[in-house]
Design an enzyme around this catalytic site. Structure first.
Site, PDB file in Angstrom:
ATOM      1  CG  HIS A 121       5.594  -5.532  -2.149  1.00 31.85           C
ATOM      2  ND1 HIS A 121       6.431  -6.040  -1.177  1.00 31.85           N
ATOM      3  CD2 HIS A 121       6.371  -5.375  -3.264  1.00 31.85           C
ATOM      4  CE1 HIS A 121       7.646  -6.183  -1.675  1.00 31.85           C
ATOM      5  NE2 HIS A 121       7.643  -5.785  -2.928  1.00 31.85           N
ATOM      6  CB  ALA A 122       1.477  -3.361   2.693  1.00 30.50           C
TER       7      ALA A 122
END
Length: 491
Positions: free
Chosen positions: A140-141
């Site tokens: 998700h980064a």
């Protein structure tokens, strides 16, 4: 925001998102796709995505945000795997395999993504023989929901025979900076961060003033319904996952909007999920009297940022109406609450919310995220900010292809953290819409029952819609007879 997803990463909480994608190879050459064809296809198109060949480099002691570096050791075959389902190869086995794959953390010393090709889908209703699935995992980064769609576009074609990009691949690997170099960068950012904070504060001031004015003149209210009660899903989580989902006709979802004038498609999805959670928790004798809530991400990605990595999202809180048994009343309640939340977000400025997160000191963000998990605050009565997540990701409105095979369906998967044991992804593709969920197996051990709750909630709303549209016709019918009309008028 990207850095917070790195800081939250633990063995029990791998912070990646992804999908289960099902493909029909009948459109591919020879109606068959080999694994080496898939590797060639992805390799040819890697230049279209910045995500695929960049890895994270963390600063010692988390004194600064991690940096993205072009991976000098990039190996495509490490990131793309290949497995087969055991017999009989049904939908349940696919979901179990996907949940196991999704529960494993990514190697953050490599570009943070993995694709697993799964064949052997021999007994899945509605899926053609020879079809295969792919479970995707991307940290998700690196992406949010909308940039995830950009990655989908990079790895798919409109026509099965579209050629690879005709421009040269100018990608170049980079040297991994050493700890001394990283600490030097962190020092520079620490010095300049107060200036950035002042800049963001100046930009945010008009939005905050507008928000205060909106509260005074009651353009929106801060409702107690936006505060989530404690539920079974807001506890510390295990490393185990379950995933499931169902698809519905997009036309039916749009038709349900008529139950509440002005309601949006997203309100319908929230009402369906609210009804499903109500039914599930009632069966467990565990339904709070107060409405449960969802965090609904809002994309603030500008047109010029379409290909950018990372997260460009703000959020709003959406009460789900789980305290209401009537489906029409629940939809009306959800619509009124989301309209209020949107007015609040518009007043402050969703973009301002995102910009504020960019100047949070990296060290404190990392420590805060880690302490929440290590102190077990989710199990110590700390009230959750919301009950679940419902993210709506619009997919392609036309069929797309991967290595010549046509994409038949897509089902989104979410990361979970302590205090958030259930998350939902709503995704549209062509003429269907899918509601999928990722849950901790200890908190939701019966995904087959919860998916039935989703089906039942949808059916209730659709039946209420059909009944509401049929009622005016039935009432209008006697008016065609003049005598009857006169009697009513005389009364």
């Amino acid at each position: 925001m990207d850095a917070s997803f790195v800081a939250l990463e633990t063995r029990n909480s791998p912070m990646h998102i992804g999908s289960i994608l099902v493909y029909n190879p009948e459109t591919a050459p020879g109606s068959f796709v080999r694994f080496k064809d898939i590797l060639q296809f992805i390799g040819d198109r890697a230049q279209l995505s910045r995500t695929m060949r960049q890895r994270l480099v963390r600063v010692p002691f988390d004194l600064d945000y991690p940096y993205w570096v072009e991976d000098p050791d990039f190996d495509l075959e490490y990131h793309v795997r290949h497995v087969a389902l055991p017999k009989p190869g049904d939908w349940r086995q696919l979901c179990i395999q996907a949940a196991r794959i999704f529960a494993r953390p990514l190697d953050l010393d490599r570009p943070p993504w993995e694709f697993t090709v799964i064949e052997g889908l021999d007994n899945v209703p509605g899926v053609a023989p020879g079809s295969f699935a792919m479970v995707t995992k991307v940290h998700h980064a690196a992406i949010d929901g909308m940039s995830g769609i950009d990655l989908m576009e990079a790895l798919h074609t409109l026509r099965p025979t579209d050629p690879p990009p005709n421009k040269p691949d100018n990608w170049k690997p980079e040297r991994i900076p050493n700890p001394i170099e990283l600490l030097g960068k962190s020092y520079f950012n620490a010095v300049t961060n107060p200036l950035k904070q002042l800049e963001v504060a100046a930009k945010a001031a008009p939005g905050l003033a507008k928000a205060i004015k909106g509260l005074v003149v009651k353009d929106f209210t801060v409702s107690a319904d936006m505060l989530a009660p404690k539920s079974r899903f807001n506890r510390a989580i295990s490393p185990h996952r379950v995933v499931e989902g169902r698809s519905f006709k997009l036309a039916d979802i749009k038709a349900i909007r008529a139950l509440a004038e002005g309601a949006k498609v997203n309100d319908v999805f929230l009402a369906i999920i609210g009804g499903a959670m109500r039914q599930y928790l009632l069966a467990k004798d565990d339904l709070p009297k107060k409405t449960l809530t969802a965090m609904a991400p809002i994309s603030v990605r500008a047109g010029g940022e379409k290909g950018d990595m990372g997260n460009q999202v703000a959020a709003m809180i959406a009460p789900l109406g789980t305290h209401l048994a009537d489906p029409a009343e629940r939809l009306a309640f959800v619509f009124s609450q989301t309209a209020n939340s949107k007015a609040m977000s518009d007043a402050i400025g969703a973009r301002n919310m995102t910009e504020m997160s960019k100047v949070s000191p990296a060290l404190f963000m990392a420590l805060g995220a880690q302490l929440y998990t290590r102190l077990g605050l989710a199990n110590r009565g700390v009230a959750p900010p919301f009950t679940t997540v419902v993210t709506n990701v619009p997919g392609p409105p036309v069929p797309i292809h991967f290595s010549g095979a046509r994409l038949e369906s897509m089902m989104g998967l979410l990361c979970l953290t302590d205090g958030l044991g259930l998350g939902h992804v709503v995704q549209s593709y062509c003429d269907e819409a899918t509601i999928a969920f990722t849950a901790d197996r200890e908190l939701l051990p019966d995904p087959d029952f919860y998916v039935k709750c989703i089906e039942d909630s949808f059916a209730e709303l659709l039946a209420a819609t059909q009944q509401a549209t049929a009622a005016p016709k039935a009432e209008a019918a006697p008016a065609k007879r003049k005598g009857a009309a006169r009697k009513v008028k005389a009364a």
